[in-house]
Design a protein around this motif. Structure first.
Motif, PDB file in Angstrom:
ATOM      1  N   LEU A  26      -5.370   4.124   5.964  1.00 46.20           N
ATOM      2  CA  LEU A  26      -4.546   2.922   5.821  1.00 46.20           C
ATOM      3  C   LEU A  26      -5.243   1.718   6.439  1.00 46.20           C
ATOM      4  CD1 LEU A  26      -1.972   1.373   5.129  1.00 46.20           C
ATOM      5  CD2 LEU A  26      -0.974   2.206   7.290  1.00 46.20           C
ATOM      6  N   GLU A  27      -5.788   1.900   7.637  1.00 49.51           N
ATOM      7  CA  GLU A  27      -6.475   0.783   8.306  1.00 49.51           C
ATOM      8  C   GLU A  27      -7.676   0.321   7.485  1.00 49.51           C
ATOM      9  OE1 GLU A  27      -7.341  -0.498  12.844  1.00 49.51           O
ATOM     10  OE2 GLU A  27      -7.720   1.600  12.331  1.00 49.51           O
ATOM     11  N   GLU A  28      -8.416   1.272   6.921  1.00 47.78           N
ATOM     12  CA  GLU A  28      -9.565   0.908   6.093  1.00 47.78           C
ATOM     13  C   GLU A  28      -9.130   0.090   4.879  1.00 47.78           C
ATOM     14  OE1 GLU A  28     -11.393   4.629   5.164  1.00 47.78           O
ATOM     15  OE2 GLU A  28     -11.906   5.061   7.256  1.00 47.78           O
ATOM     16  N   LYS A  29      -8.020   0.477   4.275  1.00 45.67           N
ATOM     17  CA  LYS A  29      -7.525  -0.235   3.095  1.00 45.67           C
ATOM     18  C   LYS A  29      -7.043  -1.639   3.481  1.00 45.67           C
ATOM     19  CE  LYS A  29      -6.940   1.159  -0.640  1.00 45.67           C
ATOM     20  NZ  LYS A  29      -7.742   1.042  -1.905  1.00 45.67           N
ATOM     21  N   ILE A  30      -6.342  -1.759   4.596  1.00 49.11           N
ATOM     22  CA  ILE A  30      -5.876  -3.072   5.060  1.00 49.11           C
ATOM     23  C   ILE A  30      -7.061  -4.016   5.273  1.00 49.11           C
ATOM     24  CG2 ILE A  30      -4.783  -4.303   6.985  1.00 49.11           C
ATOM     25  CD1 ILE A  30      -2.985  -1.798   7.345  1.00 49.11           C
ATOM     26  N   LEU A  31      -8.096  -3.510   5.922  1.00 46.39           N
ATOM     27  CA  LEU A  31      -9.263  -4.351   6.211  1.00 46.39           C
ATOM     28  C   LEU A  31     -10.017  -4.707   4.933  1.00 46.39           C
ATOM     29  CD1 LEU A  31     -10.520  -2.597   9.467  1.00 46.39           C
ATOM     30  CD2 LEU A  31      -9.344  -4.808   9.273  1.00 46.39           C
ATOM     31  N   GLU A  60      -0.192   7.374  14.564  1.00 49.25           N
ATOM     32  CA  GLU A  60      -1.335   6.526  14.269  1.00 49.25           C
ATOM     33  C   GLU A  60      -0.994   5.504  13.181  1.00 49.25           C
ATOM     34  OE1 GLU A  60      -5.466   5.336  14.724  1.00 49.25           O
ATOM     35  OE2 GLU A  60      -3.837   6.144  15.951  1.00 49.25           O
ATOM     36  N   ILE A  61      -0.202   5.906  12.183  1.00 53.86           N
ATOM     37  CA  ILE A  61       0.275   4.953  11.178  1.00 53.86           C
ATOM     38  C   ILE A  61       1.058   3.836  11.851  1.00 53.86           C
ATOM     39  CG2 ILE A  61       1.937   4.637   9.298  1.00 53.86           C
ATOM     40  CD1 ILE A  61      -0.592   5.831   8.239  1.00 53.86           C
ATOM     41  N   GLN A  62       1.933   4.203  12.792  1.00 53.44           N
ATOM     42  CA  GLN A  62       2.732   3.199  13.484  1.00 53.44           C
ATOM     43  C   GLN A  62       1.850   2.221  14.253  1.00 53.44           C
ATOM     44  OE1 GLN A  62       6.391   3.177  13.291  1.00 53.44           O
ATOM     45  NE2 GLN A  62       5.779   1.087  13.788  1.00 53.44           N
ATOM     46  N   ARG A  63       0.827   2.748  14.917  1.00 57.90           N
ATOM     47  CA  ARG A  63      -0.098   1.864  15.630  1.00 57.90           C
ATOM     48  C   ARG A  63      -0.739   0.858  14.677  1.00 57.90           C
ATOM     49  NH1 ARG A  63      -5.225   0.860  15.897  1.00 57.90           N
ATOM     50  NH2 ARG A  63      -5.847   2.614  14.558  1.00 57.90           N
ATOM     51  N   ILE A  82       0.852  -1.189   0.000  1.00 55.50           N
ATOM     52  CA  ILE A  82       0.000   0.000   0.000  1.00 55.50           C
ATOM     53  C   ILE A  82       0.890   1.243   0.000  1.00 55.50           C
ATOM     54  CG2 ILE A  82      -1.821   1.258   1.220  1.00 55.50           C
ATOM     55  CD1 ILE A  82      -2.603  -1.432   2.520  1.00 55.50           C
ATOM     56  N   SER A  83       0.561   2.183  -0.858  1.00 58.54           N
ATOM     57  CA  SER A  83       1.272   3.453  -0.935  1.00 58.54           C
ATOM     58  C   SER A  83       0.245   4.583  -0.861  1.00 58.54           C
ATOM     59  CB  SER A  83       2.099   3.510  -2.229  1.00 58.54           C
ATOM     60  OG  SER A  83       2.839   4.710  -2.298  1.00 58.54           O
ATOM     61  N   ARG A  84       0.639   5.797  -1.275  1.00 60.71           N
ATOM     62  CA  ARG A  84      -0.272   6.941  -1.196  1.00 60.71           C
ATOM     63  C   ARG A  84      -0.364   7.645  -2.543  1.00 60.71           C
ATOM     64  NH1 ARG A  84       2.189   9.653   4.300  1.00 60.71           N
ATOM     65  NH2 ARG A  84       3.834  10.161   2.825  1.00 60.71           N
ATOM     66  N   HIS A  85      -1.507   8.209  -2.827  1.00 55.35           N
ATOM     67  CA  HIS A  85      -1.663   9.053  -3.998  1.00 55.35           C
ATOM     68  C   HIS A  85      -0.726  10.257  -3.881  1.00 55.35           C
ATOM     69  CE1 HIS A  85      -4.985   6.775  -5.509  1.00 55.35           C
ATOM     70  NE2 HIS A  85      -5.715   6.973  -4.421  1.00 55.35           N
ATOM     71  N   ASN A  86      -0.177  10.657  -5.008  1.00 57.42           N
ATOM     72  CA  ASN A  86       0.720  11.815  -5.106  1.00 57.42           C
ATOM     73  C   ASN A  86       2.079  11.572  -4.458  1.00 57.42           C
ATOM     74  OD1 ASN A  86       1.124  14.451  -6.168  1.00 57.42           O
ATOM     75  ND2 ASN A  86       0.878  15.332  -4.129  1.00 57.42           N
TER      76      ASN A  86
END
Length: 479
Positions: free
Chosen positions: A227-232, A263-266, A165-169
């Motif tokens: 990120l959490e939404e995408k993982i799930l 929060e990303i780390q969590r 998973i990466s990020r737009h832009n």
């Protein structure tokens, strides 16, 4: 700071002054395919011919002096004209100009540099870095990250974990895997990208993606939870890694809110996925630390580097491989079927060692953290009073501002006006290199800058903003 080693050799100056601009431009148009360039447009304009450089300045073939507020391409951290770096390259070329690192072979500069980088990479929490894989660029390094992350999960008995998973832009390079990891729509439109098992979430850009009245702190938490939404949505058992820049560079100096990275780390810890920190831009003092993950308290498993490791004097990149991954690859992996002709190139490694010695001797990361970084932040924030500036912000020695049509409402310009490119043209005309990313104007100056040079740069930036405003008024686009 010692500046005695920032002198351009006289012979180089003489060679530079002998260039025929039109002849070089004609040959350039006839033979040189440039990166990220519309060559039809370039042929009508003619390429800008840069002939020499010293300290924070470059000169073109017409003799025009230009303040390079982009450090070349985010990389000339130690400034131009460093004789030690040229000498290190010469000495190594005369000793061992090249040998490969395949077939159970090594060379002294590569070993010394790997050792040095391991000593500079701070331990954060239970994560430490004792191993380095070398490449020649950030793009190659991020290709390596894809191979390493998927190999790690194969060896861990979870081969279905392939999605990254990466990020737009985001920008993670121009190779097939690097461009796929990046979130640039223009790159994905060419070459059938992204490749399979790479997906993206939205970037943490409060100015563009924040809700009305939403604080930066609240937005940072909401953006991280994408990120959490995408993982799930994918399934945690299918996700290999999340890759991100601490501060997005080529995307326009997108600085995440303070709440974002914790929060990303969590999230990555909760779901057990690898964290890849792309520090091609952010490492080696750019944000006031040897590695930016320390600044943000991130605990990565893999760290991409390039650019500033040699101050751009010679190509070199690599991956700092955290012990969590390295021990599995070493203990369980057998032969890792991946590598490059120039992995651990002795000349590149020798130059990197000399560059890091300069940065240590002159305390460049500390200067950014304690001196010139805060001074740049103070001066750059003054641009918030300009009629065209929606927001001006800094992090260490990177900075960005947004050009807006209406300051009160933060209304942006019609993209077809290309106001950022308009401003960039005024910058070049007035002897300043400042990059346009859409209507964001960004800088990343050399880390050797003085307060006086920051003042000089800020005066030029304000001059160019004023010129852009005057042009927009003359065209009837602003009141």
């Amino acid at each position: 700071m010692n500046t005695s080693t920032l002198i351009t050799p006289p012979a180089l100056v003489r060679r530079a002054e002998q260039q025929d601009t039109q002849a070089i431009q004609a040959l350039d148009s006839a033979h040189f395919i440039h990166p990220f360039t519309d060559h039809g447009d370039l042929a009508t304009r003619g390429a800008r011919v840069i002939t020499r450089a010293e300290n924070i300045y470059v000169w073109d073939s017409e003799g025009k002096k230009i303040l390079d507020a982009m450090s070349g391409l985010w990389c000339v951290n130690a400034g131009y004209g460093r004789r030690e770096l040229a000498q290190a390259a010469y000495d190594q070329m005369m000793t061992l100009p090249y040998y490969n690192s395949f077939f159970q072979t090594t060379n002294v500069p590569a070993v010394q540099l790997a050792t040095k980088l391991a000593s500079l990479a701070p331990k954060v929490g239970d994560r430490s870095f004792e191993h380095v894989f070398f490449s020649s660029s950030g793009s190659e390094s991020n290709d390596t990250n894809v191979r390493m992350a998927r190999r790690y999960w194969d060896l861990m008995g979870q081969p279905e974990r392939k999605v990254i998973i990466s990020r737009h832009n985001a920008y993670h390079g121009s190779t097939m895997a690097g461009a796929s990891l990046g979130g640039m729509s223009g790159m994905h439109a060419q070459g059938d990208l992204p490749i399979p098992n790479i997906t993206h979430i939205e970037q943490p850009y409060h100015f563009e993606n924040g809700l009305p009245g939403e604080s930066e702190a609240d937005f940072g938490l909401r953006a991280a939870r994408w990120l959490e939404e995408k993982i799930l949505a994918i399934g945690p058992d299918k996700v290999a890694a999340f890759i991100a820049e601490p501060v997005q560079g080529a995307g326009g100096v997108i600085i995440p809110p303070a709440t974002y990275w914790p929060e990303i780390q969590r999230i990555v810890d909760q779901y057990g996925i690898l964290l890849i920190c792309d520090e091609v831009i952010c490492a080696f003092g750019r944000l006031g630390h040897w590695f930016a993950y320390e600044k943000f308290g991130i605990k990565p498993d893999l760290v991409t580097f390039a650019k500033g490791v040699t101050s751009g004097y010679i190509p070199l990149g690599g991956v700092m491989v955290g012990n969590r991954v390295a021990q599995v690859l070493i203990d369980k992996g057998g032969e890792f079927n991946h590598g490059y002709t120039y992995s651990g190139h002795p000349v590149a490694c020798a130059v990197a060692l000399a560059n890091l010695e300069i940065m240590e001797r002159e305390g460049l990361p500390q200067r950014v953290r304690d001196d010139i970084g805060p001074y740049l932040a103070k001066r750059f924030a003054e641009l918030n009073d300009h009629p065209l500036v929606g927001v001006a912000e800094t992090c260490g020695f990177v900075a960005g501002l947004v050009l807006v049509k209406d300051k009160a409402t933060r209304q942006v310009f019609d993209p077809d006006l290309a106001v950022g490119m308009m401003c960039r043209a005024h910058c070049f005309k007035n002897g300043l290199i400042m990059r346009a990313v859409g209507d964001r104007m960004i800088i990343a100056p050399p880390l050797v800058m003085t307060h006086e040079q920051i003042d000089e740069m800020m005066a030029l930036i304000r001059l160019c903003l004023d010129a852009t405003l005057a042009q927009l008024r003359s065209l009837g686009h602003v009141a």
